[in-house]
Design a protein around this motif. Structure first.
Motif, short mmCIF file in Angstrom:
data_model
loop_
_atom_site.label_atom_id
_atom_site.label_comp_id
_atom_site.label_asym_id
_atom_site.label_seq_id
_atom_site.Cartn_x
_atom_site.Cartn_y
_atom_site.Cartn_z
N GLN A 104 0.86 -1.18 0.00
CA GLN A 104 0.00 0.00 0.00
C GLN A 104 0.90 1.23 0.00
OE1 GLN A 104 -3.36 -0.08 -0.28
NE2 GLN A 104 -3.20 -2.31 -0.43
N ASP A 105 1.33 1.62 -1.18
CA ASP A 105 2.30 2.71 -1.29
C ASP A 105 1.88 3.69 -2.37
OD1 ASP A 105 4.66 4.13 -0.77
OD2 ASP A 105 5.76 3.05 -2.32
N SER A 144 7.18 8.64 -1.05
CA SER A 144 6.53 7.36 -0.89
C SER A 144 7.54 6.40 -0.27
CB SER A 144 6.05 6.82 -2.25
OG SER A 144 7.18 6.53 -3.07
N ARG A 145 7.08 5.20 0.07
CA ARG A 145 8.00 4.21 0.64
C ARG A 145 9.05 3.80 -0.38
NH1 ARG A 145 2.88 0.86 3.15
NH2 ARG A 145 2.66 2.09 5.07
N ALA A 146 8.62 3.62 -1.62
CA ALA A 146 9.58 3.22 -2.66
C ALA A 146 10.62 4.31 -2.88
CB ALA A 146 8.83 2.92 -3.96
N GLU A 147 10.21 5.57 -2.81
CA GLU A 147 11.17 6.66 -2.98
C GLU A 147 12.15 6.69 -1.81
OE1 GLU A 147 8.80 10.06 -5.50
OE2 GLU A 147 8.18 9.71 -3.42
N VAL A 241 2.29 8.61 3.81
CA VAL A 241 1.48 7.41 4.04
C VAL A 241 1.78 6.81 5.41
CG1 VAL A 241 3.13 5.87 2.88
CG2 VAL A 241 0.71 5.21 3.07
N ASN A 242 3.06 6.83 5.83
CA ASN A 242 3.42 6.29 7.13
C ASN A 242 2.98 7.22 8.26
OD1 ASN A 242 4.55 4.22 5.71
ND2 ASN A 242 6.66 4.64 6.28
N VAL A 243 3.05 8.52 8.01
CA VAL A 243 2.59 9.49 9.01
C VAL A 243 1.10 9.29 9.25
CG1 VAL A 243 2.22 11.94 9.47
CG2 VAL A 243 4.39 11.17 8.50
N GLU A 244 0.36 9.07 8.18
CA GLU A 244 -1.08 8.85 8.32
C GLU A 244 -1.38 7.59 9.11
OE1 GLU A 244 -5.05 8.21 5.48
OE2 GLU A 244 -3.13 8.77 4.60
N GLU A 245 -0.66 6.50 8.81
CA GLU A 245 -0.88 5.25 9.54
C GLU A 245 -0.46 5.39 11.00
OE1 GLU A 245 0.96 1.98 7.57
OE2 GLU A 245 -0.33 2.11 5.79
N PHE A 246 0.61 6.14 11.25
CA PHE A 246 1.05 6.38 12.62
C PHE A 246 -0.04 7.07 13.43
CE2 PHE A 246 2.86 9.61 15.51
CZ PHE A 246 3.47 8.79 16.45
N GLY A 247 -0.78 7.97 12.79
CA GLY A 247 -1.81 8.72 13.49
C GLY A 247 -3.11 7.98 13.71
N ASP A 248 -3.26 6.82 13.04
CA ASP A 248 -4.50 6.06 13.22
C ASP A 248 -4.66 5.65 14.68
OD1 ASP A 248 -5.03 6.29 10.56
OD2 ASP A 248 -4.32 4.30 10.01
#
Length: 469
Positions: A104-105, A144-147, A241-248
């Motif tokens: 999911q990237d 992104s994660r790939a970047e 994307v990771n910042v958003e998941e961290f905030g969940d």
């Protein structure tokens, strides 16, 4: 209509799906989730003149010895290292990292990039009021994660290469010496053809495992310096994307989370920009740890003996969950202790400065505790990375370091606190972490002794001593 049972050379049929590609299944069993693209393997085999193509089952019994030998040469060529890779297949490591990061990237859109840029700009302004170190002027990026993988891979390579080379060479020797005797009788005549590939297998397998660990790490990191190392270079980076998941689940406004993380990223980069020796010393400690590192060959040989050549998936499990680097001693232990202390001092200083800068945020206290717990425990990917190379990225003494910087500021002021980073000679030691209250007294005593020696030397050089004295 009756579905015929699977026979030799036919792929299994998932429920409600098409029959699985036999070649893909073979690659999956050999390399697990980091398998090479079966289409690339198929194209290499098709160069033999139609030996394998389309969805034709991969059945070695249908190939004569000459075709089999050609196929093995093609496969060996595909699996061998590129000229500049050396014992570790870093090309496959990069591919494995990209593959692990590709779940999911989503691509970072214009709006998300603008949010990151705004957060970092605001963070720089707030930090100006909380520390004496100037802004870096580095560009802000939203990755992104790939970047993140692409932009940090060379730094991970430089950090892990000494250990990776030692482990992969040892694993390759063990595979070359022991696996041929475990091969089934029907392929025993191909041992000679397998030897060159077995020589490279350790580097291939370790590259895949390390790449996968770095790719999984890309799913956890929040910024370019989140691991404590400036692996992103001279950039201020956040991963939306990771910042958003961290905030969940935190029940904190997304904007506050983004600003708080931007503060931590910008604060770390001020340190690295203001004190070039800091980055140098961090990577030097890693290299010192790796220098002269011994490999537990008995454990490697035991692991290789457990490989079942009829079950290729067992080969990729050799590195999984195993650590072939013995407990560090001597030089390695000293390097790891110094690395741990330095990482703790960096994170402790960042904690104190960001706590002051983040005062306008209502959720600053809750975010501080969440981040500090996260840094102290580490995530699954961080542990997987550490088990492969024996390198723990966690600052174990974070709270002691934060207390130390607070004590220094209360005793001598903010300018003195930040001035400590001017030279590695001024940096607190593990002794200071044990006794934060005594740091200023010890530092003043050492400074007085140094000043006295300087005065004595100056008198000597100026001819200030006479024969009568």
């Amino acid at each position: 209509m009756t579905t015929p049972p699977d026979g030799p050379g036919t792929g299994s049929t998932p429920q409600g799906g098409e029959p699985e590609d036999p070649l893909a299944e073979m690659m999956r069993r050999m390399f697990g989730g980091n398998a090479p693209d079966p289409e690339e393997v198929r194209r290499a085999m098709e160069q033999l003149g139609g030996g394998v193509g389309g969805n034709m089952p991969f059945d070695p019994s249908m190939m004569n010895p000459e075709m089999m030998q050609q196929m093995m040469q093609q496969f060996q060529s595909m699996m061998s290292q590129s000229p500049n890779d050396g014992p570790v297949n870093w090309t496959l490591a990069r591919q494995a990292a990209r593959q692990a990061a590709a779940g999911q990237d989503p691509t970072v859109g214009t709006f998300a990039a603008r949010e990151v840029d705004d957060a970092l700009r605001l963070a720089e302004l707030w930090l100006d009021q909380a520390c004496e170190l100037e802004q870096t002027g580095f560009p802000s990026v939203a990755w992104s994660r790939a970047e993140w993988v692409e932009h940090t891979m060379e730094r991970w390579r430089s950090m892990t290469e000494p250990v990776a080379i030692s482990l992969s060479e040892a694993m390759s020797r063990a595979m070359k010496d022991q696996l041929p005797g475990q091969l089934p009788e029907e392929v025993s005549g191909m041992v000679g053809n397998l030897q060159p590939m077995l020589e490279n297998m350790g580097g291939t397998m370790f590259g895949l495992q390390l790449g996968a660990a770095i790719g999984e790490l890309s799913q956890e990191v929040l910024s370019g310096t989140d691991t404590g190392f400036p692996v992103a270079g001279h950039r201020l980076a956040l991963l939306p994307v990771n910042v958003e998941e961290f905030g969940d689940g935190l029940q904190v406004p997304a904007e506050q989370i983004r600003i708080y993380l931007a503060l931590r990223e910008a604060a770390r980069m001020r340190l690295f920009a203001h004190s070039p020796w800091l980055e140098r010393d961090l990577f030097a400690a890693v290299q010192q740890y790796a220098t002269g590192l011994s490999i537990d060959m008995s454990s490697i040989e035991e692991a290789v003996q457990s490989v079942d050549p009829t079950d290729p998936e067992s080969m990729q499990q050799v590195f999984s969950g195993n650590m072939f680097v013995p407990e560090p001693t001597g030089t390695q232990k000293a390097a790891l202790d110094q690395l741990e202390t330095t990482l703790a001092l960096v994170e402790g200083w960042v904690d104190v400065v960001v706590t002051q800068a983040a005062a306008p945020l209502e959720s600053a206290t809750a975010l501080r505790e969440t981040i500090n717990r996260r840094r102290a425990t580490g995530g699954p990917a961080e542990h997987a990375f550490g088990s492969l190379v024996g390198l723990d990225l966690r600052p174990r003494r974070l709270r002691e370091a934060a207390e130390l910087w607070q004590v220094i500021e209360e005793a001598k002021g903010r300018e003195y606190r930040d001035g400590v980073w001017q030279s590695p000679d001024l940096l607190p030691t593990a002794e200071d972490l044990n006794d934060p209250q005594g740091y200023v007294t010890r530092r003043e005593a050492r400074q007085a002794e140094s000043d006295k020696l300087d005065d004595e030397l100056k008198k000597l050089l100026d001819g200030g001593y006479d024969d009568q004295s």
